[in-house]
Enzyme design. Structure first.
Site, PDB file in Angstrom:
ATOM      1  N   ASP A  62       1.033  -1.120  -0.074  1.00  0.00           N
ATOM      2  CA  ASP A  62      -0.246   0.148   0.185  1.00  0.00           C
ATOM      3  C   ASP A  62       0.725   1.358  -0.325  1.00  0.00           C
ATOM      4  OD1 ASP A  62       0.742  -0.333   2.684  1.00  0.00           O
ATOM      5  OD2 ASP A  62      -1.086  -0.193   3.156  1.00  0.00           O
ATOM      6  N   ASP A  71      -0.859  -6.618  -0.531  1.00  0.00           N
ATOM      7  CA  ASP A  71      -1.403  -5.445   1.205  1.00  0.00           C
ATOM      8  C   ASP A  71      -3.217  -5.075   0.644  1.00  0.00           C
ATOM      9  OD1 ASP A  71       0.088  -5.011   2.888  1.00  0.00           O
ATOM     10  OD2 ASP A  71       1.470  -3.395   2.312  1.00  0.00           O
ATOM     11  N   LYS A 128      -0.871  -9.823   2.756  1.00  0.00           N
ATOM     12  CA  LYS A 128      -0.872  -9.125   3.865  1.00  0.00           C
ATOM     13  C   LYS A 128      -1.670  -8.091   4.443  1.00  0.00           C
ATOM     14  CE  LYS A 128       2.563  -5.709   4.075  1.00  0.00           C
ATOM     15  NZ  LYS A 128       1.814  -5.427   5.521  1.00  0.00           N
ATOM     16  N   GLU A 175      -1.860  -5.546   8.373  1.00  0.00           N
ATOM     17  CA  GLU A 175      -1.260  -5.113   9.613  1.00  0.00           C
ATOM     18  C   GLU A 175      -1.852  -5.184  10.582  1.00  0.00           C
ATOM     19  OE1 GLU A 175      -0.274  -0.770   8.504  1.00  0.00           O
ATOM     20  OE2 GLU A 175      -0.164  -1.350   6.181  1.00  0.00           O
ATOM     21  N   GLU A 180       8.837  -4.651  11.362  1.00  0.00           N
ATOM     22  CA  GLU A 180       9.014  -2.729  10.973  1.00  0.00           C
ATOM     23  C   GLU A 180       9.146  -2.298  12.144  1.00  0.00           C
ATOM     24  OE1 GLU A 180       7.446   0.314   8.027  1.00  0.00           O
ATOM     25  OE2 GLU A 180       5.526  -0.992   8.271  1.00  0.00           O
TER      26      GLU A 180
END
Length: 284
Positions: free
Chosen positions: A45, A84, A114, A116, A182
């Site tokens: 993204d 994403d 993926k 978050e 991250e």
């Protein structure tokens, strides 16, 4: 012919040869990275910022992510393409999350998705049940940056570091085949990597992860707005692009381009006949 990598292939690399992952958003870039040997290509993204010019990742839509994932998937022959899930595509319930992930796979050609944060374990479980491999993501989660107070390193205190370990373990239990870490301290990433049986992919998480990922525009020097501390630039293609474009514009303005070798000839007899027709047009 190269065998395409799958999510189980990636999972089996835990503790073995380090995994190399890069972002890609278009066909020519994906083709080059796939041929260079990337294990995974993430249609991130980050597209919102480095390609579409938005100030953060929140503005990119699912339609845009599907569009760019299609282009990357057409190029990838070996790399596992991971799409994403953008902001609000999975936060509004399990059914919506599965449908969004399904679009990235069915329409976009991704072979994994993926998302978050560790607050969507039911969504992860439902995607996995639907046959969609899921990559987790903990630490700095850009879609939640407003709540985090900005792009800041996460897990700097004992309590928050322990929370990240618990989140990574929960994502593994929910069925994730790998996890992005991250912007977390190296010691935290090392402990997470040791405690989960799936690969960890670091970005600003130090050298102890099972693999690394960077944004290709950062790697190639194509994004100038800011450069995170964890980025290593391997080229300055932005400068080369400016120089090449500048030379082109100079030659156009000076009449040096195009030269004769850049044009197309015409059979002499046809050229003579053409001039005759022109004379007829003028006379008529």
């Amino acid at each position: 012919m190269l065998k395409p990598l799958t999510a189980p292939d990636i999972a089996s690399r835990k503790g073995g040869e380090r995994l190399a992952m890069l972002t890609a958003y278009d066909y020519p870039t994906a083709l080059a990275l796939d041929q260079a040997g990337a294990d995974m290509l993430l249609v991130g993204d980050s597209l919102a910022m480095v390609v579409l010019g938005h100030p953060d990742t929140l503005s990119v839509t699912l339609d845009e992510m599907v569009h760019h994932t299609k282009a990357v998937s057409r190029a990838a022959r070996r790399s596992l393409v991971v799409g994403d899930l953008p902001f609000l595509s999975y936060q509004a319930g399990v059914e919506r999350a599965v449908l969004a992930a399904g679009r990235l796979v069915q329409e976009g050609g991704a072979r994994a998705v993926k998302l978050e944060g560790a607050g969507y374990l039911r969504e992860v479980e439902a995607m996995v049940r639907a046959g969609i491999p899921v990559m987790g993501h903990v630490g700095l989660t850009p879609q939640l940056v407003a709540g985090l107070g900005g792009f800041k390193v996460q897990g700097k205190t004992a309590e928050t570091a322990a929370r990240l370990v618990r989140e990574a373990m929960a994502l593994e239990a929910a069925g994730c085949f790998s996890i992005v870490l991250e912007a977390v301290p190296s010691v935290v990433a090392r402990e997470i990597t040791a405690r989960v049986s799936i690969p960890t992919i670091g970005i600003g998480a130090g050298p102890h992860c099972d693999g690394q990922v960077l944004v290709i525009h950062d790697v190639l020097g194509l994004f100038e707005r800011f450069t995170p501390k964890f980025v290593k630039r391997y080229a300055e293609l932005g400068n080369l692009m400016q120089e090449a474009a500048g030379r082109y514009m100079y030659e156009v303005r000076q009449g040096a381009f195009p030269a004769d070798e850049h044009g197309f000839g015409m059979d002499p007899q046809e050229a003579a006949a053409f001039r005759g027709l022109l004379n007829d047009i003028v006379a008529g």
